[in-house]
Design a protein around this motif. Structure first.
Motif, short mmCIF file in Angstrom:
data_model
loop_
_atom_site.label_atom_id
_atom_site.label_comp_id
_atom_site.label_asym_id
_atom_site.label_seq_id
_atom_site.Cartn_x
_atom_site.Cartn_y
_atom_site.Cartn_z
N PHE A 187 0.79 -1.20 -0.14
CA PHE A 187 -0.05 -0.20 -0.11
C PHE A 187 0.84 1.16 0.11
O PHE A 187 0.70 2.28 -0.80
N PHE A 188 1.95 1.18 0.90
CA PHE A 188 2.81 2.54 0.81
C PHE A 188 3.41 2.67 -0.54
O PHE A 188 3.63 3.71 -0.90
N LEU A 189 3.94 1.43 -1.21
CA LEU A 189 4.52 1.70 -2.36
C LEU A 189 3.74 2.37 -3.45
O LEU A 189 4.04 3.36 -4.23
N PHE A 190 2.44 1.82 -3.45
CA PHE A 190 1.72 2.37 -4.60
C PHE A 190 0.99 3.77 -4.18
O PHE A 190 0.49 4.51 -5.08
N ALA A 191 0.95 4.13 -2.94
CA ALA A 191 0.49 5.47 -2.44
C ALA A 191 1.43 6.49 -2.95
O ALA A 191 0.93 7.60 -3.41
N GLY A 192 2.61 6.07 -2.76
CA GLY A 192 3.91 7.13 -3.28
C GLY A 192 3.78 7.20 -4.85
O GLY A 192 3.90 8.10 -5.22
N TYR A 193 3.51 6.13 -5.45
CA TYR A 193 3.46 6.29 -6.99
C TYR A 193 2.18 7.13 -7.26
O TYR A 193 2.38 7.86 -8.28
N LEU A 194 1.13 6.84 -6.93
CA LEU A 194 -0.03 7.70 -7.08
C LEU A 194 -0.08 9.03 -7.00
O LEU A 194 -0.41 9.98 -7.41
N LEU A 195 0.78 9.43 -5.83
CA LEU A 195 0.91 10.73 -5.45
C LEU A 195 1.59 11.65 -6.40
O LEU A 195 1.15 12.72 -6.69
N PHE A 196 2.65 10.94 -7.05
CA PHE A 196 3.23 11.57 -8.41
C PHE A 196 2.32 12.28 -9.24
O PHE A 196 2.47 13.34 -9.94
N TYR A 197 1.20 11.58 -9.63
CA TYR A 197 0.17 11.77 -10.53
C TYR A 197 -0.95 13.06 -9.92
O TYR A 197 -1.71 13.25 -10.73
N GLU A 198 -0.54 13.27 -8.65
CA GLU A 198 -1.78 14.23 -8.20
C GLU A 198 -1.59 15.74 -8.95
O GLU A 198 -0.45 16.27 -8.87
N HIS A 199 -2.51 16.19 -9.29
CA HIS A 199 -2.56 17.54 -10.03
C HIS A 199 -3.36 18.54 -9.25
O HIS A 199 -3.14 19.93 -9.65
N ARG A 200 -3.94 18.24 -8.32
CA ARG A 200 -4.59 19.21 -7.40
C ARG A 200 -3.88 20.05 -6.73
O ARG A 200 -2.50 19.57 -6.33
N THR A 201 -4.25 21.42 -6.32
CA THR A 201 -3.55 21.90 -5.12
C THR A 201 -3.48 21.36 -3.79
O THR A 201 -4.14 20.36 -3.66
N PHE A 202 -2.75 21.77 -3.05
CA PHE A 202 -2.49 21.20 -1.73
C PHE A 202 -3.70 21.27 -0.87
O PHE A 202 -4.34 20.41 -0.17
N GLY A 203 -4.32 22.33 -0.99
CA GLY A 203 -5.48 22.45 -0.20
C GLY A 203 -6.57 21.55 -0.70
O GLY A 203 -7.35 20.94 0.00
N LYS A 204 -6.80 21.67 -2.09
CA LYS A 204 -7.72 20.72 -2.50
C LYS A 204 -7.42 19.31 -2.35
O LYS A 204 -8.35 18.36 -2.14
N PHE A 205 -6.22 18.85 -2.55
CA PHE A 205 -5.82 17.40 -2.19
C PHE A 205 -6.20 17.24 -0.71
O PHE A 205 -6.53 16.09 -0.49
N THR A 206 -5.69 17.94 0.20
CA THR A 206 -6.11 17.94 1.47
C THR A 206 -7.45 17.90 1.77
O THR A 206 -8.19 16.76 2.59
N LEU A 207 -8.34 18.76 1.32
CA LEU A 207 -9.99 18.48 1.53
C LEU A 207 -10.27 17.18 0.81
O LEU A 207 -11.30 16.43 1.48
N ARG A 208 -9.69 16.74 -0.15
CA ARG A 208 -10.23 15.30 -0.80
C ARG A 208 -9.92 14.23 0.08
O ARG A 208 -10.66 13.40 0.42
N LYS A 209 -8.79 14.35 0.48
CA LYS A 209 -8.29 13.24 1.53
C LYS A 209 -9.00 13.10 2.80
O LYS A 209 -9.20 12.08 3.39
N LEU A 210 -9.41 14.15 3.38
CA LEU A 210 -9.98 14.32 4.61
C LEU A 210 -11.51 13.76 4.34
O LEU A 210 -11.97 13.10 5.22
N GLU A 211 -12.05 13.91 3.38
CA GLU A 211 -13.16 13.32 2.77
C GLU A 211 -13.20 12.04 2.34
O GLU A 211 -14.03 10.98 2.96
N THR A 212 -12.11 11.50 1.87
CA THR A 212 -12.31 9.93 1.40
C THR A 212 -11.63 9.15 2.39
O THR A 212 -11.57 7.92 2.26
N ILE A 213 -10.58 9.75 3.13
CA ILE A 213 -9.87 8.97 4.09
C ILE A 213 -10.32 9.49 5.51
O ILE A 213 -10.67 8.53 6.31
N GLY A 214 -10.28 10.58 5.82
CA GLY A 214 -10.48 11.25 7.25
C GLY A 214 -12.00 10.76 7.99
O GLY A 214 -11.90 10.09 8.74
N ILE A 215 -13.12 11.07 6.93
CA ILE A 215 -14.28 10.67 7.37
C ILE A 215 -14.55 9.13 7.58
O ILE A 215 -14.97 8.69 8.61
#
Length: 327
Positions: free
Chosen positions: A58-86
């Motif tokens: 999971f860690f290996l591919f989490a790092g791999y997928l992060l490279f392709y993240e195109h959102r700003t840090f703020g939008k990325f953070t809000l998205r992760k709070l919704e899809t992971i945090g909640i």
């Protein structure tokens, strides 16, 4: 390097996640009591030895997928709070209540420690969010990523030399950063397809080495060696990538499992515990061998049921929808 993940790589990642989440369930459903027979103890040890690679994938591919993240840090953070945090908060609370209402000890401190993953299975999420914070702004920077990987590897070398551990409780940040950075580098250099090709040719010897070393480490070799541990993981990852690369259309079932790996991860713990508890009432090694399959099928069916309910009643933003990763 590609600007987005190609279809073949995406399918392979989901298949790898499917293997990883099955091994996570195996880890938590195969514990046996101290009075169990030798055969039963051996089967349990084998499962627990092979599953250690699960979270690393999971860690290996989490790092791999992060490279392709195109959102700003703020939008990325809000998205992760919704899809992971909640989902983390919702499911973590449910499992916490299930555990502590039975054994006692309810308190704000135990609740916070539980959610953070101190001696609980939720440690992975805490480590993952820390890695996102640490590497988000450097996800395109090869120099920083190499430093992160080299620094993590150096820590493992020092742990071996001085027989110390920099892990705390369930947390091993150097180990997590090592593979997260490796995933980033694979994406930065665009070499995943090449790795898949190589792994597809050497998966048989890699499998033999992985299984042999995993068994030897359990019963013969020095279990305290961190470098041996990491070497086994690397060989194991190549083995599983090779196996996944050979999957045909029949491997689509694994893709569906991989898509639901997060809700399965969040909900598996009480089911795995119940299965282990019931099975431990008899000292049958063959039953211990198939426990992971029993527990996994139950959890997976529960997740599918929750997903079906969410779709039927059209609650796409309620906890049940977050739980089943419906976006």
């Amino acid at each position: 390097m590609p600007l987005k993940i190609d279809e073949a790589s995406g399918k392979l990642i989901y298949r790898m996640k499917a293997i990883a989440i099955f091994l996570v369930v195996a880890a938590h459903s195969t514990a046996v009591g101290e009075n169990a027979g030798v055969a039963n103890q051996t089967v349990s040890q084998l499962w627990r030895g092979f599953m250690a690679i699960s979270v690393t994938i999971f860690f290996l591919f989490a790092g791999y997928l992060l490279f392709y993240e195109h959102r700003t840090f703020g939008k990325f953070t809000l998205r992760k709070l919704e899809t992971i945090g909640i989902p983390w908060l919702f499911c973590g609370t449910l499992v916490y209540l299930y555990v502590y209402l039975r054994k006692g000890g309810l308190s704000l401190l135990s609740y916070v420690l539980w959610l953070l993953g101190v001696e609980t299975y939720l440690y992975y999420l805490t480590e993952l969010l820390l890695l996102y914070l640490l590497m988000f702004f450097f996800r395109k920077n090869k120099v920083v990523t190499w430093i992160a990987l080299g620094g993590s590897l150096l820590v493992k070398v020092l742990e071996d030399i001085f027989s110390v551990s920099f892990a705390f409780s369930s947390f091993d940040i150097p180990h997590a950063l090592l593979y997260f950075s490796a995933g980033l580098l694979i994406a930065q250099y665009g070499v995943l397809e090449r790795i898949i090709g190589i792994a597809g040719k050497i998966w048989i010897p890699c499998g033999c080495i992985y299984i042999s070393l995993a068994i030897l480490r359990l019963f013969v070799l020095d279990r305290s060696s961190k470098l041996l541990y990491e070497f086994i993981f690397i060989i194991g990852i190549l083995f599983f990538i090779g196996v996944c690369s050979l999957a045909t259309s029949k491997g689509n079932f694994m893709i569906e499992i991989g898509r639901l790996s997060f809700p399965v991860y969040l909900l598996h713990m009480p089911i795995a515990g119940i299965v282990a508890n019931l099975c431990n009432r008899v000292d049958w090694a063959w039953l211990t061998a198939i426990r992971p399959f029993i527990a996994f099928i139950i959890v997976y069916l529960l997740v599918l049921l929750a997903k079906l309910i969410a779709v039927k009643i059209k609650i796409l933003r309620a906890p049940i929808a977050w739980l089943t990763a419906i976006k």
